[in-house]
Design a protein around this motif. Sequence first.
Motif, PDB file in Angstrom:
ATOM      1  N   SER A   7       0.824  -1.201   0.000  1.00 39.09           N
ATOM      2  CA  SER A   7       0.000   0.000   0.000  1.00 39.09           C
ATOM      3  C   SER A   7       0.858   1.250   0.000  1.00 39.09           C
ATOM      4  CB  SER A   7      -0.904   0.010   1.236  1.00 39.09           C
ATOM      5  OG  SER A   7      -1.802  -1.042   1.201  1.00 39.09           O
ATOM      6  N   VAL A   8       1.932   1.196   0.765  1.00 37.61           N
ATOM      7  CA  VAL A   8       2.822   2.361   0.804  1.00 37.61           C
ATOM      8  C   VAL A   8       3.410   2.613  -0.578  1.00 37.61           C
ATOM      9  CG1 VAL A   8       4.944   3.278   1.790  1.00 37.61           C
ATOM     10  CG2 VAL A   8       3.348   2.032   3.242  1.00 37.61           C
ATOM     11  N   VAL A   9       3.748   1.520  -1.277  1.00 40.00           N
ATOM     12  CA  VAL A   9       4.249   1.668  -2.640  1.00 40.00           C
ATOM     13  C   VAL A   9       3.196   2.299  -3.525  1.00 40.00           C
ATOM     14  CG1 VAL A   9       5.016   0.415  -4.679  1.00 40.00           C
ATOM     15  CG2 VAL A   9       5.868  -0.248  -2.435  1.00 40.00           C
ATOM     16  N   SER A  10       1.944   1.813  -3.412  1.00 36.08           N
ATOM     17  CA  SER A  10       0.879   2.364  -4.251  1.00 36.08           C
ATOM     18  C   SER A  10       0.619   3.823  -3.911  1.00 36.08           C
ATOM     19  CB  SER A  10      -0.406   1.551  -4.100  1.00 36.08           C
ATOM     20  OG  SER A  10      -1.017   1.788  -2.863  1.00 36.08           O
ATOM     21  N   ARG A  11       0.859   4.217  -2.645  1.00 37.02           N
ATOM     22  CA  ARG A  11       0.669   5.623  -2.287  1.00 37.02           C
ATOM     23  C   ARG A  11       1.681   6.499  -3.028  1.00 37.02           C
ATOM     24  NH1 ARG A  11       1.816   9.992   0.828  1.00 37.02           N
ATOM     25  NH2 ARG A  11       0.033  10.975   1.828  1.00 37.02           N
ATOM     26  N   ASN A  12       2.876   5.997  -3.161  1.00 30.40           N
ATOM     27  CA  ASN A  12       3.880   6.751  -3.909  1.00 30.40           C
ATOM     28  C   ASN A  12       3.470   6.947  -5.370  1.00 30.40           C
ATOM     29  OD1 ASN A  12       5.517   6.964  -1.673  1.00 30.40           O
ATOM     30  ND2 ASN A  12       6.607   5.062  -2.104  1.00 30.40           N
ATOM     31  N   ASN A  13       2.599   6.065  -5.827  1.00 31.08           N
ATOM     32  CA  ASN A  13       2.061   6.211  -7.177  1.00 31.08           C
ATOM     33  C   ASN A  13       0.790   7.059  -7.200  1.00 31.08           C
ATOM     34  OD1 ASN A  13       4.074   4.588  -8.254  1.00 31.08           O
ATOM     35  ND2 ASN A  13       2.922   2.707  -7.849  1.00 31.08           N
ATOM     36  N   GLY A  14       0.409   7.561  -6.051  1.00 27.20           N
ATOM     37  CA  GLY A  14      -0.722   8.470  -5.972  1.00 27.20           C
ATOM     38  C   GLY A  14      -2.078   7.832  -5.767  1.00 27.20           C
ATOM     39  N   ASP A  15      -2.136   6.530  -5.552  1.00 22.40           N
ATOM     40  CA  ASP A  15      -3.416   5.836  -5.403  1.00 22.40           C
ATOM     41  C   ASP A  15      -3.825   5.849  -3.926  1.00 22.40           C
ATOM     42  OD1 ASP A  15      -5.641   4.327  -5.647  1.00 22.40           O
ATOM     43  OD2 ASP A  15      -4.691   2.657  -6.693  1.00 22.40           O
ATOM     44  N   VAL A  16      -4.381   6.975  -3.477  1.00 21.57           N
ATOM     45  CA  VAL A  16      -4.692   7.150  -2.055  1.00 21.57           C
ATOM     46  C   VAL A  16      -5.757   6.175  -1.594  1.00 21.57           C
ATOM     47  CG1 VAL A  16      -5.546   8.791  -0.342  1.00 21.57           C
ATOM     48  CG2 VAL A  16      -4.036   9.575  -2.178  1.00 21.57           C
ATOM     49  N   GLU A  17      -6.801   5.996  -2.412  1.00 22.44           N
ATOM     50  CA  GLU A  17      -7.890   5.114  -2.009  1.00 22.44           C
ATOM     51  C   GLU A  17      -7.411   3.679  -1.863  1.00 22.44           C
ATOM     52  OE1 GLU A  17     -10.821   6.024  -0.929  1.00 22.44           O
ATOM     53  OE2 GLU A  17     -10.084   8.064  -1.219  1.00 22.44           O
ATOM     54  N   ALA A  18      -6.520   3.249  -2.743  1.00 21.97           N
ATOM     55  CA  ALA A  18      -5.990   1.886  -2.650  1.00 21.97           C
ATOM     56  C   ALA A  18      -5.200   1.699  -1.360  1.00 21.97           C
ATOM     57  CB  ALA A  18      -5.122   1.569  -3.856  1.00 21.97           C
ATOM     58  N   ILE A  19      -4.452   2.717  -0.983  1.00 27.25           N
ATOM     59  CA  ILE A  19      -3.680   2.640   0.268  1.00 27.25           C
ATOM     60  C   ILE A  19      -4.602   2.445   1.448  1.00 27.25           C
ATOM     61  CG2 ILE A  19      -2.084   3.835   1.776  1.00 27.25           C
ATOM     62  CD1 ILE A  19      -1.658   5.803  -0.520  1.00 27.25           C
ATOM     63  N   CYS A  20      -5.636   3.296   1.516  1.00 30.70           N
ATOM     64  CA  CYS A  20      -6.537   3.262   2.665  1.00 30.70           C
ATOM     65  C   CYS A  20      -7.300   1.947   2.721  1.00 30.70           C
ATOM     66  CB  CYS A  20      -7.494   4.440   2.612  1.00 30.70           C
ATOM     67  SG  CYS A  20      -6.657   6.016   2.821  1.00 30.70           S
ATOM     68  N   LYS A  21      -7.701   1.441   1.569  1.00 37.25           N
ATOM     69  CA  LYS A  21      -8.395   0.155   1.541  1.00 37.25           C
ATOM     70  C   LYS A  21      -7.490  -0.945   2.066  1.00 37.25           C
ATOM     71  CE  LYS A  21     -10.978  -2.958  -1.482  1.00 37.25           C
ATOM     72  NZ  LYS A  21     -11.479  -3.202  -2.863  1.00 37.25           N
ATOM     73  N   GLU A  22      -6.223  -0.946   1.650  1.00 40.05           N
ATOM     74  CA  GLU A  22      -5.269  -1.939   2.140  1.00 40.05           C
ATOM     75  C   GLU A  22      -5.064  -1.807   3.641  1.00 40.05           C
ATOM     76  OE1 GLU A  22      -3.692  -4.412   0.819  1.00 40.05           O
ATOM     77  OE2 GLU A  22      -4.195  -4.196  -1.293  1.00 40.05           O
ATOM     78  N   ALA A  23      -4.987  -0.560   4.101  1.00 37.64           N
ATOM     79  CA  ALA A  23      -4.779  -0.324   5.537  1.00 37.64           C
ATOM     80  C   ALA A  23      -5.959  -0.843   6.347  1.00 37.64           C
ATOM     81  CB  ALA A  23      -4.571   1.171   5.797  1.00 37.64           C
ATOM     82  N   LEU A  24      -7.173  -0.559   5.875  1.00 37.95           N
ATOM     83  CA  LEU A  24      -8.359  -1.002   6.599  1.00 37.95           C
ATOM     84  C   LEU A  24      -8.477  -2.522   6.568  1.00 37.95           C
ATOM     85  CD1 LEU A  24     -10.880   1.742   5.433  1.00 37.95           C
ATOM     86  CD2 LEU A  24      -9.801   1.532   7.679  1.00 37.95           C
ATOM     87  N   ASN A  25      -8.146  -3.140   5.450  1.00 40.46           N
ATOM     88  CA  ASN A  25      -8.155  -4.609   5.380  1.00 40.46           C
ATOM     89  C   ASN A  25      -7.153  -5.206   6.362  1.00 40.46           C
ATOM     90  OD1 ASN A  25     -10.117  -4.684   3.410  1.00 40.46           O
ATOM     91  ND2 ASN A  25      -8.663  -4.815   1.705  1.00 40.46           N
ATOM     92  N   ALA A  26      -6.005  -4.544   6.493  1.00 37.77           N
ATOM     93  CA  ALA A  26      -4.984  -5.031   7.429  1.00 37.77           C
ATOM     94  C   ALA A  26      -5.497  -4.981   8.869  1.00 37.77           C
ATOM     95  CB  ALA A  26      -3.710  -4.198   7.290  1.00 37.77           C
ATOM     96  N   LEU A  27      -6.235  -3.924   9.201  1.00 37.35           N
ATOM     97  CA  LEU A  27      -6.776  -3.797  10.557  1.00 37.35           C
ATOM     98  C   LEU A  27      -7.797  -4.891  10.845  1.00 37.35           C
ATOM     99  CD1 LEU A  27      -7.299   0.060  10.929  1.00 37.35           C
ATOM    100  CD2 LEU A  27      -5.314  -1.311  11.542  1.00 37.35           C
ATOM    101  N   ALA A  28      -8.589  -5.253   9.836  1.00 35.82           N
ATOM    102  CA  ALA A  28      -9.621  -6.266  10.035  1.00 35.82           C
ATOM    103  C   ALA A  28      -9.028  -7.647  10.264  1.00 35.82           C
ATOM    104  CB  ALA A  28     -10.568  -6.293   8.833  1.00 35.82           C
ATOM    105  N   ASP A  29      -7.826  -7.886   9.750  1.00 39.85           N
ATOM    106  CA  ASP A  29      -7.256  -9.230   9.775  1.00 39.85           C
ATOM    107  C   ASP A  29      -6.162  -9.418  10.813  1.00 39.85           C
ATOM    108  OD1 ASP A  29      -8.898  -9.943   7.681  1.00 39.85           O
ATOM    109  OD2 ASP A  29      -7.427  -9.425   6.141  1.00 39.85           O
ATOM    110  N   SER A  30      -5.805  -8.381  11.547  1.00 37.60           N
ATOM    111  CA  SER A  30      -4.635  -8.506  12.420  1.00 37.60           C
ATOM    112  C   SER A  30      -4.828  -7.753  13.734  1.00 37.60           C
ATOM    113  CB  SER A  30      -3.392  -7.946  11.711  1.00 37.60           C
ATOM    114  OG  SER A  30      -2.272  -7.923  12.579  1.00 37.60           O
TER     115      SER A  30
END
Length: 615
Positions: A7-30
């Motif tokens: 997600s951090v890599v995708s943020r560097n590419n400007g995909d903010v929504e993808a980052i946040c979705k990955e972050a929220l998925n990580a919270l749900a699973d860990s």
Amino acid sequence: MSSLNQSVVSRNNGDVEAICKEALNALADSDEFLVWQKAVQVLARRRRDRPAEKEAIKVALLGSYTVTQYGEFLKAANATAGLNVDVYECGYGQYRQEILDAKSGLYQYAPDIVILAVHHGELAFRNFSDGHPNSIEEELQRWTSLWSTLLSRMPVQIIQHNFALPPEEPFGHLSSRLKDSRSRCIQMLNLRLGEVADSQVLILDCERLAAWHGKERWFDPRYWHLSKQAVSLSAMPLLARHTAAVIMAHRGLTRKCLVLDLDNTLWGGVIGEDGLAGIKLGGGATGEAFVAFQEYIRELKQKGVILAVCSKNNDADAREPFVKHPEIRLRLQDFSVFVANWESKAENLRHIATTLNINMDSLVFVDDNPVECELIRQELPAVATVALPSDPALYVRTLDKRLLFETTAYTADDSTRTEQYRARAEIAKAEESAGSMEEFLSSLEMKGEIAPFNELDLPRIVQLIAKTNQFNLTTRRHNHATVVEFTRNPACVHFSLRLRDRFTDHGLVGILIGFADMKEHLFEIDTLLMSCRVIGRTAEKAMLHHASIRARKLGCTQIRGVYVPTKKNNFVENLYESMGFHRDHCVCIEGSAWNLNIDDKTDIKSEFIALTYQN
């Protein structure tokens, strides 16, 4: 961590929504601290970069220890349910001063929720050598007096942490036999806090969470001595997730329906291939694990969770174990909807939601097949999908850890919810066979009872106010204290509606709260809501008819109804207009205002519901 790093890599590419979705998925699973720390950083950047789309829920975090990390994790945990949470943090150990001082920052902040994040070090219990310890009742009074002070000064929901017992006990195992030992006193205090708390005060069971996490990991003396951190960093994700679950329940975001696969989910094996004698259910370690899972699900049903089946199977094969297997714990009558066919599960989930008249985000889908789970995640993202692990012994824990069915109250209506929703399926069949809507409504033989709010019904009334979203004109979330204040106001009209028909007793399903302005001769509806299970029955006409009678008795000549749109209540957007109300463009509100002149000729009553009235 790998998915979050991507997600951090995708943020560097400007995909903010993808980052946040990955972050929220990580919270749900860990529950891993480092995963949460990284996700919190990602979500914090997003909050700085763009304004929140939703108004923030204001949470005051009053701690007896350092709670800064807890506050950050709490924001992230609530974000997984789409809630925007703003946190006010009191100074270290200043929770009493903040509550007692009417001019403190707490009251200027005017929170929606106050969390008392306190630990065992605040208790006045002492060991025997200290002479005169506080009694349990004296200690209980200290905390309940803080609740009373808060509730007397503002309408707020309190979440009280109970007290985790530290693992160190000087008296060892003897302490369980000693009436005045500190550990036994804390245990008794926790029980008493739970007994005296009502819907205005929700208990977060830190003792249970500490036991789950492990007492030696929950209590880390290094953190306490270094930074006065009473809960270790490793336990912070668990604490935040459970606090968020309580907040979500308070906000009416609890899931309503558990949809279950059958083969290798409720029993081992495939019923269509292995036959009744070949499936694993009881009679050994694996079979007993499936029995335990069914028993857990049965308790969820008793709590008020609606059960449904969604299975790729022949219908007759799928039903056979529920009728004939000696170790079965669930029966066909425990399910409100039973769908076994070879259609796509996504389509069947849509059918289940339509039949029950609930939104897709009310569903939890449980399946052992990871491919089916991934298909549902992609096609129906609003559905909470739980992929079961390979070992059935872990099924109960896997579902329980998701915290999808947290509730803030338990009422008599909850225990009969499955029967009520199963009756809805029968009603749907009757509607299909009726020649007209009028014929269908008449065939239901509906009987309603209207009564002013009373003490026995208040838990159910507050529960409906908290969780009703579809048929809710304003979605104002009044808590227990506020509703009690309404009942003491002579200008307030308040009543509930109970409804039964020839299929079932639906219980308390409707609420109306309104206020009479004697000078303007105007009666304004504050809250009009109804359970989704009786939508389309003309019950709203019965309620508005009674409201008009009450309003006239108070000297009002006009009723004003307000519609405030949300993402879920567009179903009632045209309700007032359909009842003969006229749009009032002079009233400037977020939604729309509608007026109706009332006199003896006003007639908006339902001809299909026979009403009785209680004083």
